[in-house]
Each structure stands twice: as C-alpha cells, then as structure tokens.
Design an enzyme around this catalytic site. Sequence first.
Site, PDB file in Angstrom:
ATOM      1  N   ARG A  58       0.599  -1.087  -0.062  1.00  0.00           N
ATOM      2  CA  ARG A  58       0.071  -0.186  -0.175  1.00  0.00           C
ATOM      3  C   ARG A  58       0.782   1.087  -0.079  1.00  0.00           C
ATOM      4  NH1 ARG A  58      -1.480   2.038   4.595  1.00  0.00           N
ATOM      5  NH2 ARG A  58      -2.093   0.160   5.540  1.00  0.00           N
ATOM      6  N   TYR A 113     -14.857  15.576 -16.360  1.00  0.00           N
ATOM      7  CA  TYR A 113     -15.650  14.002 -16.090  1.00  0.00           C
ATOM      8  C   TYR A 113     -16.575  14.173 -15.011  1.00  0.00           C
ATOM      9  CZ  TYR A 113     -16.194   9.284 -14.687  1.00  0.00           C
ATOM     10  OH  TYR A 113     -16.985   8.105 -14.300  1.00  0.00           O
ATOM     11  N   ASP A 185      -5.634  17.077 -16.273  1.00  0.00           N
ATOM     12  CA  ASP A 185      -6.267  15.570 -16.794  1.00  0.00           C
ATOM     13  C   ASP A 185      -5.772  15.414 -18.058  1.00  0.00           C
ATOM     14  OD1 ASP A 185      -7.620  13.414 -17.173  1.00  0.00           O
ATOM     15  OD2 ASP A 185      -9.063  13.844 -15.736  1.00  0.00           O
TER      16      ASP A 185
HETATM   17  N1  LCS Z   1     -10.670  11.810 -16.072  1.00  0.00           N
HETATM   18  C1  LCS Z   1     -11.396  11.681 -17.221  1.00  0.00           C
HETATM   19  C2  LCS Z   1     -11.061  12.692 -18.063  1.00  0.00           C
HETATM   20  C3  LCS Z   1     -12.070  10.893 -17.210  1.00  0.00           C
HETATM   21  O1  LCS Z   1     -12.843  10.689 -18.296  1.00  0.00           O
HETATM   22  C4  LCS Z   1     -12.391   9.582 -16.339  1.00  0.00           C
HETATM   23  C5  LCS Z   1     -13.273   8.544 -16.516  1.00  0.00           C
HETATM   24  C6  LCS Z   1     -11.712   9.654 -15.059  1.00  0.00           C
HETATM   25  C7  LCS Z   1     -10.797  10.988 -15.076  1.00  0.00           C
HETATM   26  C8  LCS Z   1     -11.793   9.049 -13.877  1.00  0.00           C
HETATM   27  O2  LCS Z   1     -11.132   7.700 -14.243  1.00  0.00           O
HETATM   28  P1  LCS Z   1     -11.446   6.057 -13.562  1.00  0.00           P
HETATM   29  O3  LCS Z   1     -11.404   6.714 -12.217  1.00  0.00           O
HETATM   30  O4  LCS Z   1     -12.675   5.721 -14.456  1.00  0.00           O
HETATM   31  O5  LCS Z   1     -10.278   5.452 -13.952  1.00  0.00           O
HETATM   32  N2  LCS Z   1     -14.080   8.771 -17.504  1.00  0.00           N
HETATM   33  C9  LCS Z   1     -15.023   7.850 -17.895  1.00  0.00           C
HETATM   34  C10 LCS Z   1     -16.182   8.196 -18.835  1.00  0.00           C
HETATM   35  O6  LCS Z   1     -16.004   9.065 -19.622  1.00  0.00           O
HETATM   36  N3  LCS Z   1     -16.923   7.105 -19.053  1.00  0.00           N
HETATM   37  O7  LCS Z   1     -16.719   6.220 -17.803  1.00  0.00           O
HETATM   38  C11 LCS Z   1     -15.663   6.746 -17.333  1.00  0.00           C
END
Ligand code: LCS
Length: 394
Positions: A58, A113, A185
């Site tokens: 961890r 997101y 991001d």
């Molecule tokens: N940042 C962006 C730009 C994302 O599109 C997503 C997830 C995340 C962070 C988060 O990542 P995760 O925790 O899922 O690994 N985007 C998603 C989408 O557009 N559809 O389902 C998940």
Amino acid sequence: MEREVKFATKCVHTGEKPDPVFGAHTTPIYQTSTFIFENARQGAARFAGEESGYVYARIPPNTPTHAVLAEKFAALEGGEAGQTFASGMAAITAISLTALKKGDHLISTDVVYGCTYSLFSQVLPGLGIEVSFVDTSKIENVKRAFKPETKMVFLESPANPTLTICDIAEIARIAREKGALCVVDNTFATPYFQRPLELGADLSLSSCTKYIGGHADLLGGIAAGNKDFMNRMSSVVGYTGGIMGPHEAWLCIRGLKTLHIRMERHAENAMKVAEFLESRPEVEWVRYPGLPSHPQHELALKQMSGFSGMLAFEVKGGIKAGRRLMDKVKLCSLAVSLGATDTLIQHPASMTHACVPCSVRKRVGITDGLVRLSVGIEDSGDIIADLKQALEAI
Ligand code: LCS
C-alpha cells in the site's frame, strides 16, 4: 551526453529491468502484500525513509511492478517521478488532498468528467475547500477567478465530453505567477499527443482505465510530476490506500508498449469518422479538435501533436434521434468509458455526466442531444459503415 531515446522507444523500454532472479524477459508481477527485510535495522530505516526500498504494497513505491509503470509513464510525460493509483478518480482525490487543505481555493475547468465534477462540487467543499468552476478556454475568466487562497488550478483539455480545449501553457504560467499548482487531466490526449509538463504544468494525470491500459480490461490511474510533490503525495496515497493492484500495473506496462501505435490509429480513424459525420445531413454539429470547425482548432494545433480518438456530435432531432442512433449501431458498443480498442458510443447527459446538474450541463454545453464517440482501432470503413446505417435508420 547520452542520446535521449524517442517516445516509441520509451514506450517499449523505459523502466523495464530484467528479472534479477531468473532472467525473465518481461517485468514480473510482484503479487505480494509485504516485503521481507534483511534485518530489523533495515526495516526501521525503510519506515523512517532513511533507506529506499519496498515495505508494504500500500505504501509507495508499492511493488517493483508499480515502480516500472511509474517510471515508464513519468518518462513519457517528461516528469521526474510517477505514482500509480486504483483509478483515475483515486489519482484526482490524492492530488487534491495533497495540494489543498481547509480554507484553500481550487479553480477547475467547468467541463470535466462527471465524477470529477461531483468530487469537486460535493466532497471538497465539505472539507472546507472552495471550488470555482470556470470556462478555462477563456484566459480572462481564469485570471478573474484567482483569489489569495487559490492553491490549485485543475484543467481537463480536451474536456470530457465537449472536447473544449484550454491554453495549458498560458494558464500554467499564470498559476505559477500566483503561486498555485497547475494540474492537467491528460486522459483524452495521452502523453503521445500532449505533454502538459513540457507546457509548464506541474502535474499530468491520466485514467489508465482508458488509453494507457488501452483494452478496457482494467481500472487504474497515474500521475507524473516533480519529485517533491510526489514525495508529499506518497503519504496521502499510503494513508488513503487507493492503490493499483499489481496485475493491473502489469497490464498497464503492457498497454504502454503499444501506446504510440494505438494512438496513431485512434486519431487517424477519429479524423475520418469526424469528417464523415460532418458531411452528413442528419448531423447538426461535430466537435473534434482536428476539424477546422472546432472553436479552438488553432490552439489544438499549437499544443497537441495529434487529436486523439474522442469526438462529440449531435444529430438533428436532439436526444430522441440520438437515442435511436445509439440503439441502431451494431459494430459500436453502447458503453461508457473510452480509449478501448473497439468503438464506444454513449450519452453523457444520461450516463457519464448524469451527476452534473441539468442547469450546469446546459450552461457548459453538454446538451441533451450530445452523443460521445470513443473511436476504436477497427477498420475505419467498418466504423463509418455502421454509423451510416444507424443514421439512415433514425
Ligand atoms: N478523467 C477523465 C477525463 C475521465 O474521462 C475519467 C473517467 C476519469 C478521469 C476517471 O477515471 P477512472 O476513475 O474511471 O479510472 N471517464 C469515464 C467516462 O467518460 N466514461 O466512464 C468513465
């Protein structure tokens, strides 16, 4: 001076170390929760941070499998160090908790997101952190949003799902002047097409669930930046525990070895699909950073070396027609997530961004009729043929 290898070579080689025990060619999966110390003195020195090495899976650097992935990703982003996480959201959470404390202020892109929006609008304010959502595609808005308490600027560019782009170099410069951290991001672009750290940002993160893993078979997150911030973040990672599993880390290492090839095809296909959609009478509008019709196409040309595989569009007849289209596609999968080898289609207003209040969605351009496409690496003619039959059937 030693010649620096190019991006493709880094994808394949960086971080990889031959297995010292048996000489295995690929990085082993260190499926272990704990590590054996040679003696009590060594255990104490590792816990005190006086000696580097592994202690417990961890606690960063987690395991040697995680370390290889972190090193490879950091090299691709041009950062000093990297850190892996259980998901993209775990990465954004750990970064926020490291950079911000009660009384601080965060400026965030208004189109992010859905779960990022919820984290920033619901969770952080409960911890006493103030958040301003700003249209970061307009520099004046960003300048105006700064307060003495602003400690972090969070950018998503291209943004999910509108593909809006902001000037990373200029905003990073302003943030630095104001003493705030600039975090990007980079999930949509990946380091293959955009390197925020080289543009002046402090941290670049990606959801590995998407293009980094690349095959829609894992959840993960990753960030790269300077050693100082990564060191500070490692305690937050250890205390909150949102870490990636060793098998996922291994899958991401494997995914990154083909990142450059996959991204080329994603972008080539997306450009063809975007041009096709723009030419169709059933389609109201298309947003793809590679199209001259994109409002920030010039900026995209300046800060990205390609336009990746994500696009948004709206069919005439709004949401009703959009739903019919999504029900009619055969090759494209109706699913959220993105960056998979296959083409995914989804409806942000009722799916990925359903948690964003309707009034906010309207204000920032996430229209009810917006359909999002993650263009895969199939034959582009087949993707277009599928969309064509679906458009003709709505
Ligand atoms: N940042 C962006 C730009 C994302 O599109 C997503 C997830 C995340 C962070 C988060 O990542 P995760 O925790 O899922 O690994 N985007 C998603 C989408 O557009 N559809 O389902 C998940």
